[in-house]
Design a protein around this motif. Sequence first.
Motif, PDB file in Angstrom:
ATOM      1  N   LEU A  16     -35.156  -9.742   2.684  1.00 40.35           N
ATOM      2  CA  LEU A  16     -33.851  -9.863   3.327  1.00 40.35           C
ATOM      3  C   LEU A  16     -33.267  -8.499   3.690  1.00 40.35           C
ATOM      4  O   LEU A  16     -32.371  -8.406   4.521  1.00 40.35           O
ATOM      5  CB  LEU A  16     -32.887 -10.614   2.405  1.00 40.35           C
ATOM      6  N   LYS A  17     -33.809  -7.428   3.096  1.00 39.07           N
ATOM      7  CA  LYS A  17     -33.337  -6.073   3.413  1.00 39.07           C
ATOM      8  C   LYS A  17     -33.540  -5.767   4.901  1.00 39.07           C
ATOM      9  O   LYS A  17     -32.852  -4.918   5.470  1.00 39.07           O
ATOM     10  CB  LYS A  17     -34.121  -5.066   2.559  1.00 39.07           C
ATOM     11  N   ASP A  95     -45.840  -6.468  -5.554  1.00 45.03           N
ATOM     12  CA  ASP A  95     -45.586  -5.483  -6.594  1.00 45.03           C
ATOM     13  C   ASP A  95     -44.913  -4.276  -5.942  1.00 45.03           C
ATOM     14  O   ASP A  95     -45.521  -3.575  -5.136  1.00 45.03           O
ATOM     15  CB  ASP A  95     -46.913  -5.076  -7.236  1.00 45.03           C
ATOM     16  N   GLU A  96     -43.662  -4.014  -6.288  1.00 42.60           N
ATOM     17  CA  GLU A  96     -42.916  -2.945  -5.631  1.00 42.60           C
ATOM     18  C   GLU A  96     -43.381  -1.554  -6.030  1.00 42.60           C
ATOM     19  O   GLU A  96     -42.909  -0.560  -5.481  1.00 42.60           O
ATOM     20  CB  GLU A  96     -41.413  -3.109  -5.888  1.00 42.60           C
ATOM     21  N   THR A  97     -44.304  -1.468  -6.993  1.00 39.34           N
ATOM     22  CA  THR A  97     -44.869  -0.160  -7.321  1.00 39.34           C
ATOM     23  C   THR A  97     -45.951   0.226  -6.309  1.00 39.34           C
ATOM     24  O   THR A  97     -46.379   1.370  -6.266  1.00 39.34           O
ATOM     25  CB  THR A  97     -45.470  -0.153  -8.740  1.00 39.34           C
ATOM     26  N   ARG A  98     -46.388  -0.735  -5.495  1.00 37.51           N
ATOM     27  CA  ARG A  98     -47.364  -0.462  -4.443  1.00 37.51           C
ATOM     28  C   ARG A  98     -46.626  -0.202  -3.141  1.00 37.51           C
ATOM     29  O   ARG A  98     -45.482  -0.616  -2.962  1.00 37.51           O
ATOM     30  CB  ARG A  98     -48.327  -1.641  -4.284  1.00 37.51           C
ATOM     31  N   PHE A 116     -41.378  -2.660  12.719  1.00 37.68           N
ATOM     32  CA  PHE A 116     -40.520  -1.902  11.816  1.00 37.68           C
ATOM     33  C   PHE A 116     -40.821  -2.332  10.389  1.00 37.68           C
ATOM     34  O   PHE A 116     -40.905  -3.531  10.103  1.00 37.68           O
ATOM     35  CB  PHE A 116     -39.045  -2.219  12.077  1.00 37.68           C
ATOM     36  N   LEU A 117     -40.929  -1.357   9.502  1.00 38.22           N
ATOM     37  CA  LEU A 117     -41.108  -1.649   8.085  1.00 38.22           C
ATOM     38  C   LEU A 117     -39.888  -1.163   7.319  1.00 38.22           C
ATOM     39  O   LEU A 117     -39.486  -0.003   7.433  1.00 38.22           O
ATOM     40  CB  LEU A 117     -42.367  -0.966   7.551  1.00 38.22           C
ATOM     41  N   ILE A 118     -39.309  -2.058   6.539  1.00 37.69           N
ATOM     42  CA  ILE A 118     -38.127  -1.737   5.745  1.00 37.69           C
ATOM     43  C   ILE A 118     -38.495  -1.854   4.268  1.00 37.69           C
ATOM     44  O   ILE A 118     -38.855  -2.934   3.791  1.00 37.69           O
ATOM     45  CB  ILE A 118     -36.953  -2.692   6.059  1.00 37.69           C
ATOM     46  N   LYS A 119     -38.429  -0.752   3.551  1.00 40.52           N
ATOM     47  CA  LYS A 119     -38.765  -0.754   2.133  1.00 40.52           C
ATOM     48  C   LYS A 119     -37.577  -1.239   1.302  1.00 40.52           C
ATOM     49  O   LYS A 119     -36.425  -1.149   1.743  1.00 40.52           O
ATOM     50  CB  LYS A 119     -39.161   0.660   1.699  1.00 40.52           C
ATOM     51  N   PRO A 120     -37.836  -1.731   0.090  1.00 39.52           N
ATOM     52  CA  PRO A 120     -36.727  -2.165  -0.772  1.00 39.52           C
ATOM     53  C   PRO A 120     -35.717  -1.055  -1.035  1.00 39.52           C
ATOM     54  O   PRO A 120     -34.524  -1.317  -1.210  1.00 39.52           O
ATOM     55  CB  PRO A 120     -37.434  -2.594  -2.065  1.00 39.52           C
ATOM     56  N   ASP A 121     -36.194   0.211  -1.053  1.00 32.67           N
ATOM     57  CA  ASP A 121     -35.290   1.329  -1.322  1.00 32.67           C
ATOM     58  C   ASP A 121     -34.937   2.117  -0.061  1.00 32.67           C
ATOM     59  O   ASP A 121     -34.448   3.244  -0.141  1.00 32.67           O
ATOM     60  CB  ASP A 121     -35.897   2.274  -2.362  1.00 32.67           C
ATOM     61  N   SER A 122     -35.190   1.529   1.120  1.00 29.07           N
ATOM     62  CA  SER A 122     -34.845   2.220   2.365  1.00 29.07           C
ATOM     63  C   SER A 122     -33.347   2.470   2.432  1.00 29.07           C
ATOM     64  O   SER A 122     -32.539   1.579   2.140  1.00 29.07           O
ATOM     65  CB  SER A 122     -35.266   1.390   3.585  1.00 29.07           C
ATOM     66  N   LYS A 262     -48.940   8.221   2.955  1.00 29.71           N
ATOM     67  CA  LYS A 262     -48.033   9.168   2.308  1.00 29.71           C
ATOM     68  C   LYS A 262     -46.592   8.912   2.740  1.00 29.71           C
ATOM     69  O   LYS A 262     -45.672   8.884   1.915  1.00 29.71           O
ATOM     70  CB  LYS A 262     -48.442  10.595   2.681  1.00 29.71           C
ATOM     71  N   VAL A 263     -46.400   8.712   4.035  1.00 31.88           N
ATOM     72  CA  VAL A 263     -45.055   8.483   4.563  1.00 31.88           C
ATOM     73  C   VAL A 263     -44.481   7.173   4.028  1.00 31.88           C
ATOM     74  O   VAL A 263     -43.316   7.104   3.629  1.00 31.88           O
ATOM     75  CB  VAL A 263     -45.069   8.482   6.106  1.00 31.88           C
ATOM     76  N   LEU A 264     -45.302   6.133   3.990  1.00 33.39           N
ATOM     77  CA  LEU A 264     -44.846   4.846   3.473  1.00 33.39           C
ATOM     78  C   LEU A 264     -44.459   4.942   1.997  1.00 33.39           C
ATOM     79  O   LEU A 264     -43.496   4.315   1.552  1.00 33.39           O
ATOM     80  CB  LEU A 264     -45.938   3.792   3.645  1.00 33.39           C
ATOM     81  N   ALA A 265     -45.207   5.726   1.257  1.00 34.34           N
ATOM     82  CA  ALA A 265     -44.960   5.834  -0.179  1.00 34.34           C
ATOM     83  C   ALA A 265     -43.705   6.636  -0.496  1.00 34.34           C
ATOM     84  O   ALA A 265     -43.003   6.336  -1.469  1.00 34.34           O
ATOM     85  CB  ALA A 265     -46.167   6.471  -0.867  1.00 34.34           C
ATOM     86  N   GLU A 266     -43.389   7.641   0.325  1.00 35.62           N
ATOM     87  CA  GLU A 266     -42.339   8.580  -0.071  1.00 35.62           C
ATOM     88  C   GLU A 266     -41.120   8.652   0.839  1.00 35.62           C
ATOM     89  O   GLU A 266     -40.091   9.190   0.435  1.00 35.62           O
ATOM     90  CB  GLU A 266     -42.946   9.980  -0.214  1.00 35.62           C
ATOM     91  N   SER A 267     -41.203   8.148   2.062  1.00 38.87           N
ATOM     92  CA  SER A 267     -40.036   8.235   2.943  1.00 38.87           C
ATOM     93  C   SER A 267     -38.981   7.220   2.518  1.00 38.87           C
ATOM     94  O   SER A 267     -39.284   6.204   1.898  1.00 38.87           O
ATOM     95  CB  SER A 267     -40.434   7.986   4.394  1.00 38.87           C
ATOM     96  N   LYS A 268     -37.745   7.493   2.872  1.00 39.07           N
ATOM     97  CA  LYS A 268     -36.630   6.640   2.466  1.00 39.07           C
ATOM     98  C   LYS A 268     -35.917   5.995   3.655  1.00 39.07           C
ATOM     99  O   LYS A 268     -34.815   5.479   3.506  1.00 39.07           O
ATOM    100  CB  LYS A 268     -35.614   7.471   1.668  1.00 39.07           C
ATOM    101  N   CYS A 269     -36.537   6.013   4.824  1.00 43.37           N
ATOM    102  CA  CYS A 269     -35.875   5.434   5.992  1.00 43.37           C
ATOM    103  C   CYS A 269     -36.796   4.419   6.672  1.00 43.37           C
ATOM    104  O   CYS A 269     -37.997   4.376   6.394  1.00 43.37           O
ATOM    105  CB  CYS A 269     -35.471   6.532   6.978  1.00 43.37           C
TER     106      CYS A 269
END
Length: 278
Positions: A16-17, A95-98, A116-122, A262-269
């Motif tokens: 839903l994010k 698994d949100e650790t992945r 567009f990919l939206i991460k839980p912590d985006s 790398k970008v998927l794992a560490e970016s916040k946007c």
Amino acid sequence: MIGKVLLPLDGSEASLKAFIPAKSIAELLGLNLCILYVSDEVLTQEELIKKLNIKTAELDSFMISQRSGVPETVIIEEGEKSDYIIMGTHGKTADETRRMGSTTAGVIEGTFKPIFLIKPDSYMNIINGKWVPHRALIPLNGAPGSAQALAPAVEILRKTTAKIELLHICQSKAEPIKEEGGFTAPYYEDYPQHEWASWSKEFIRRFSPVMENHNHINMSVSMAQGDPGDEIVTFAEKNNNDFIAIAWHGTMSQFRAMTLKKVLAESKCPIMLIKIKD
């Protein structure tokens, strides 16, 4: 015919994010927002709305449908009828650790549609219930294929006042670009400043013809040296980029797409992927 933005939801908070960015992009581009729920269970419209945690006050702003089948297959099929796919990297069982769930991984490998990919912590700067990018980052490696990220991204950004930052990353041990028309910067720390300026101007001329009719867009080019994934993440954090558009070759297999991983794992946007058509 009015195009559409496809938003797959499974009822999880993580999926839903992606609702607000999907709704915002649809409104910005004048497209229909189509929510898709994939499951073998049969639900009434009322049950479906409740399951997906959608506010009834927002029902006028989108269409909603449900289909049975394998989620990633159905999403790819429906995506072919859409202009953009916007979805969370994780769903109910992920698994949100992945870096992402298996459904999302299958979709990004199986579609050529901009996604567009939206991460839980985006992190998204949401104002009055809308998300609009203000500072976009588009990494380009000097190959014409990577510039494919420009067109779908500019289609969105031209409707905003966002600044577009092109980032070219030099690698001392990188293999020369084999693609015809490749254009990279020399890896010299003491390269004359006026030559860098000249190179930057030529870089923009070669890789942004899509910008010709959009002179109002504020665009700049920057260069960095090092690991592409590290440099993209560092640049985005330092410059407060709230949108990254990346062209890629479409496989997440081992030892491939290391920069994207790398970008998927560490970016916040939010991240927009455009698969290169070889």
